[in-house]
Design an enzyme around this catalytic site. Structure first.
Site, short mmCIF file in Angstrom:
data_model
loop_
_atom_site.label_atom_id
_atom_site.label_comp_id
_atom_site.label_asym_id
_atom_site.label_seq_id
_atom_site.Cartn_x
_atom_site.Cartn_y
_atom_site.Cartn_z
N GLU A 40 66.35 25.23 71.92
CA GLU A 40 67.75 24.77 72.02
C GLU A 40 68.11 24.03 70.72
OE1 GLU A 40 68.29 21.68 74.96
OE2 GLU A 40 70.37 22.23 75.31
N LYS A 111 75.07 27.53 78.43
CA LYS A 111 74.33 26.61 79.32
C LYS A 111 75.19 26.15 80.48
CE LYS A 111 71.48 22.38 78.96
NZ LYS A 111 71.18 21.24 78.05
N CYS A 156 67.00 24.65 78.80
CA CYS A 156 66.62 23.24 78.97
C CYS A 156 66.85 22.69 80.38
CB CYS A 156 67.32 22.41 77.91
SG CYS A 156 66.58 20.78 77.63
O1 LIG Z 1 72.71 17.39 72.99
C1 LIG Z 1 72.33 18.19 72.14
O2 LIG Z 1 72.56 18.08 70.93
C2 LIG Z 1 71.57 19.37 72.58
N1 LIG Z 1 71.36 19.38 73.94
C3 LIG Z 1 70.29 18.85 74.48
O3 LIG Z 1 69.40 18.37 73.83
C4 LIG Z 1 70.23 18.88 75.96
C5 LIG Z 1 71.40 18.10 76.47
S1 LIG Z 1 71.48 16.44 75.89
N2 LIG Z 1 68.99 18.35 76.42
C6 LIG Z 1 68.54 18.56 77.63
O4 LIG Z 1 69.12 19.31 78.43
C7 LIG Z 1 67.24 17.86 77.96
C8 LIG Z 1 66.87 17.94 79.41
C9 LIG Z 1 65.69 17.10 79.70
O5 LIG Z 1 65.07 16.53 78.84
C10 LIG Z 1 65.28 16.95 81.10
O6 LIG Z 1 65.77 17.68 82.00
O7 LIG Z 1 64.42 16.09 81.35
#
Ligand SMILES: O=C(O)CNC(=O)[C@H](CS)NC(=O)CCC(=O)C(=O)O
Length: 279
Positions: A40, A111, A156
């Protein structure tokens, strides 16, 4: 078929991230991989306020660069996700792109589940503020050396919602991609367990390239890019560092597992409470 996961520590430096992706894809192709999957946010990982300015449409320079890499190396290439411009001027989509070896876009998955969560003391992520959620499940195909596989795409935090994986499996998925930026604390606690469960319960290969290391501020990812087979065996894992995880996926063994224990046909939905006279 031989596949590779590429593990990186993306930052706000798009040019540098793209260069690293190119090098890792080259190394994977040299080692015989016909399909390379990135985590991602491979081309850019930064704070919310920086996302909108670098968002691009599907035909923008970021995806064009990956198309060139796919074409030059002659490999399938999955861009775990990038920030795609959306109809909402205040938010982007978090979009996974699946490219064929001639560089064409074969599938686009946005997503669905957005990560709004307090991770630990000083880190709260509110993905829905900067990202618009997708609404569609997406499947695509990989055809390598006369072996064909149907692939379900997820990203993710989707990993915590088993129902979409079951739905993808019922729609024919044999492999599931889970490119991630799974955080360090939640990764330590849940990453391997959730991935392995999705592999076993759906009798699918689970292909999960993760970000690793430090990105910006206090934001760090767990690494541990990993491939699980339909029996739950780990076919390869890279705990930390830039690098690739290679594995040969044995589709024949998957067919045997599904024949000897056909869980996908044993599902019983719509159960009702027994009538009083049945108890
Ligand atoms: O925000 C961004 O720049 C890119 N997107 C992410 O990194 C995303 C959303 S913040 N991360 C996750 O979904 C982590 C989930 C996770 O760590 C869990 O389910 O425990």
């Amino acid at each position: 078929m031989r596949v590779a996961l590429a593990q990186i520590a993306s930052t706000r430096d798009i040019e540098d991230n793209l260069r690293t992706c190119g090098q890792l894809a080259e190394s994977a192709a040299e080692q015989g991989a016909g399909w390379v999957i990135f985590p991602e946010c491979a081309p850019f990982l930064g704070p919310d306020r920086d996302k909108l300015p670098i968002a691009e449409p599907l035909d923008g320079p970021q995806i064009q660069t990956y198309q060139t890499i796919a074409r030059e190396l002659g490999v399938y290439l999955t861009v775990g996700s990038f920030a795609e411009t959306s109809p909402d001027p205040t938010r982007t989509f978090n979009t996974q792109i699946h490219l064929t070896p001639d560089g064409a876009i074969a599938a686009i998955y946005r997503k669905i589940h957005l990560f709004d969560a307090k991770v630990d003391g000083d880190l709260t992520l509110m993905e829905s503020k900067s990202v618009m959620g997708g609404r569609e499940l997406v499947l695509t195909d990989v055809l390598l050396k006369q072996e064909q596989a149907r692939v379900g795409l997820t990203i993710c935090y989707d990993l915590r919602f088993p129902e979409i994986y079951r739905e993808l499996a019922l729609r024919g998925a044999e492999m599931l991609t889970v490119p991630s930026a799974f955080t360090l604390p939640t990764g330590r606690a849940h990453w391997h367990t959730l991935l392995r469960a999705r592999a076993i319960e759906n009798q699918c290969f689970v292909l999960a390239p993760n970000q690793w290391g430090h990105h910006y501020g206090s934001r760090a990812s767990f690494g541990n890019s990993v491939i699980y087979d339909p029996w739950g065996d780990c076919l390869g894992c890279l705990e930390e560092g830039n690098g690739v995880v290679l594995a040969d996926l044995n589709l024949e063994r998957q067919r045997e597992i599904r024949q000897s224990m056909p869980v996908l046909t044993h599902q019983r939905l719509g159960l009702r409470a027994p009538d009083a006279d049945e108890v």
